[in-house]
Every structure is written in C-alpha cells, then in structure tokens.
Design an enzyme around this catalytic site. Structure first.
Site, mmCIF file in Angstrom:
data_model
loop_
_atom_site.group_PDB
_atom_site.id
_atom_site.type_symbol
_atom_site.label_atom_id
_atom_site.label_comp_id
_atom_site.label_asym_id
_atom_site.label_seq_id
_atom_site.Cartn_x
_atom_site.Cartn_y
_atom_site.Cartn_z
ATOM 1 N N HIS A 58 1.257 -1.023 -0.164
ATOM 2 C CA HIS A 58 -0.227 0.090 0.194
ATOM 3 C C HIS A 58 0.737 1.058 -0.211
ATOM 4 C CE1 HIS A 58 0.529 0.470 4.279
ATOM 5 N NE2 HIS A 58 0.256 1.280 4.203
ATOM 6 N N GLU B 189 19.825 6.888 7.400
ATOM 7 C CA GLU B 189 18.419 7.572 8.208
ATOM 8 C C GLU B 189 19.132 7.476 9.391
ATOM 9 O OE1 GLU B 189 18.077 10.962 8.880
ATOM 10 O OE2 GLU B 189 16.986 12.153 7.066
ATOM 11 N N ASP C 115 24.081 13.110 11.764
ATOM 12 C CA ASP C 115 23.418 12.080 12.547
ATOM 13 C C ASP C 115 24.762 11.899 13.446
ATOM 14 O OD1 ASP C 115 20.744 12.363 12.117
ATOM 15 O OD2 ASP C 115 20.513 10.623 11.057
ATOM 16 N N ASP D 113 0.022 -7.639 1.856
ATOM 17 C CA ASP D 113 0.573 -6.139 1.761
ATOM 18 C C ASP D 113 2.174 -5.931 1.938
ATOM 19 O OD1 ASP D 113 0.348 -3.739 1.931
ATOM 20 O OD2 ASP D 113 -0.228 -3.406 3.394
ATOM 21 N N SER E 189 4.152 2.298 8.121
ATOM 22 C CA SER E 189 3.970 1.557 7.210
ATOM 23 C C SER E 189 5.403 1.181 6.469
ATOM 24 C CB SER E 189 2.944 2.241 6.484
ATOM 25 O OG SER E 189 1.253 1.930 7.047
#
Length: 275
Positions: free
Chosen positions: A75, A89, A97, A129, A223
């Site tokens: 999705h 990241e 960072d 999914d 997600s």
C-alpha cells in the site's frame, strides 16, 4: 518511479539446505543497539532502515534486503507518487546524525526504477500487503547502510515463528505529533488473531500477524517498516525480519497488523532473482 509491476506467486524457489539468509553478512547489531531499551532507536541500531519519501515528505518505511532492493508494504506503492529511498537516515531534521561525539556519514538518496506490488494484494483487508522497490543503482554497504536478514531456512523460520516478543522500527507519528523525525524502536508481542479480528472486523488471512504494542508508539508513517527478532548464528547476533507493518489504529492504539515476511519468502526471492 518509472513503472509498477503487479506480480503474484509466479516463482518457485528451492534453496540449498545449508542456505540461511537471502543476503550474506546481514543483520549486524552493534553492542550499543543490543543494550538499548528505549523507544528511541540507537543511532547504530537499524542500518537497514529505508526512509521512503516524496520530495522530502515521509511516505513509508522499508528495509534494505540486498544492494538493489527495498522491502516495504504494497500500500506504500502507488502509480501517482514518485518515491525516493533514503538510506542511512536516523534523524530526518539533521544532515549528519550524531550520538555524543560519535557521528555517522550522511544519509544517501536513491532513485527507484521499478516498483513491484504482490499481485494478490487486496486493499480492503491488506492481504499480501508486501512490495519491493528496485533501486536505480546498487548500494555500497557502509557503517550506517547494511542489509537486514531474511531467512531462507525452514528450521530458523520455525524458531522465529515461536518468538512472541519482537522489535519494530519506524518514523511514524505519535498522537500528538504530525511526524516523528527520529527513528524509534518498539517492543511488540504476538497475539491471537481474534484480537485483531474483533478490533478491525476482518477475518484472518494467510500471511498476517497480529501484535500488541504500547499505545501511541506505532502509528501512521510506520507502514512498510520491519519487525523482527535477534538470533545468534555462527557466534554473531543478527537481526532477522519477520514482518512488515501493514495497518493499525489511526489514533495509534494497539493492536497492529503486520504482513508475515516468512510466508512470502518464495515471492521475495523470485522477484530478486528475476529483476
């Protein structure tokens, strides 16, 4: 993103009995990451995390599974949205960072040249999914960019299926925030499917996992991110992905539903080997 493929379970893959993982030298966990008990992930905890964004705006999470492919939720992939994959990241507000005097190299952005959704993905109940993004160029592994482990071994898979306490990571928002800029790490617990069925009024489908979590710590933006468990293998502690965050409560309440990665391992390997 150039184009999207919809692929069902078209590929059969038979691994050698001694094979353990899709990608060798995967899932490295630093000693600091192993000792971390906080919601905020340690800076070195999840070098496989992918920050999927559209012009800098977080869309979903994902995981690096080999030098060219990112695993995420189906999705998260749409035809009207160009995704860029950022690897390495941790804090999306800083260009470099750091944790005290320890700093990581800058994160790197990668263009996507192929997006693949599982052909049997159904939006209504999020069955299958799962999706894969192919990067336009190969990733060079570094201290802050490394692949997660995906097991191709049935014995290890059965061991992981008996683990009830797992770890999920992502940049999803909290109820009081529009976004969460620092990667967080949360503990989740497997539940009987009846809990998710009663909450979301959906019947259990093959390849879905119901988990509980502390309310407010798994939410929109998580997600596509990975859930997994650390295992000891050949004297090393490695992190193996078990699930992909699929859906949950809009108010960040427990429980949540994850796609079972190990139920889809043949499909994953088929895509990686074919593209």
């Amino acid at each position: 993103m150039c184009w999207i493929l919809l692929l069902g379970c078209l590929f059969a893959w038979h691994q050698h009995a001694s094979a353990q993982f899709l990608e060798p030298n995967c899932g490295y966990l630093s000693p600091e990451a192993l000792q971390n008990k906080q919601h905020q992930a340690h800076i070195s905890e999840s070098p496989w995390m992918a920050y999927l964004h559209n012009s800098g705006q977080l869309v979903c999470g994902g995981s690096l599974i080999n030098p060219r492919f990112i695993l995420t939720a189906a999705h998260c992939i749409s035809e009207d949205q160009d995704l860029t994959v950022r690897l390495g990241e941790f804090n999306s507000l800083t260009s470099v960072d750091c944790n005290g005097s320890v700093c990581m190299p800058p994160a790197e952005d990668f263009q996507v040249d192929l997006a693949i959704r599982h052909g049997d993905y159904f939006k209504f109940n999020r069955i299958h999914d799962i999706g894969i993004l192919r990067l336009a160029k190969s990733v060079l592994y570094q201290v802050h960019i490394k692949p997660i482990c995906l097991t191709t071994n049935t014995t290890l898979r059965s061991r992981l299926e008996r683990r009830h306490r797992l770890v999920a990571t992502g940049w999803g928002r909290s109820p009081s925030e529009s976004a969460n800029h620092i990667l967080k790490s949360i503990l989740v617990t497997r539940l009987e499917w009846s809990v998710c069925s009663e909450t979301y009024r959906v019947n259990r489908q093959v390849g879905q996992i119901c988990v509980s979590h502390e309310s407010g710590v798994a939410c929109s933006g998580d997600s596509g991110g990975p859930m997994g468990h650390a295992v000891r293998h050949n004297g090393q502690v490695l992190f193996v992905q078990v699930g992909i965050f699929s859906f949950g409560n809009w108010n960040c309440l427990s429980p949540g539903v994850f796609t079972d990665v190990m139920e889809h391992i043949d499909w994953i390997v088929g895509v990686v080997n074919s593209y």
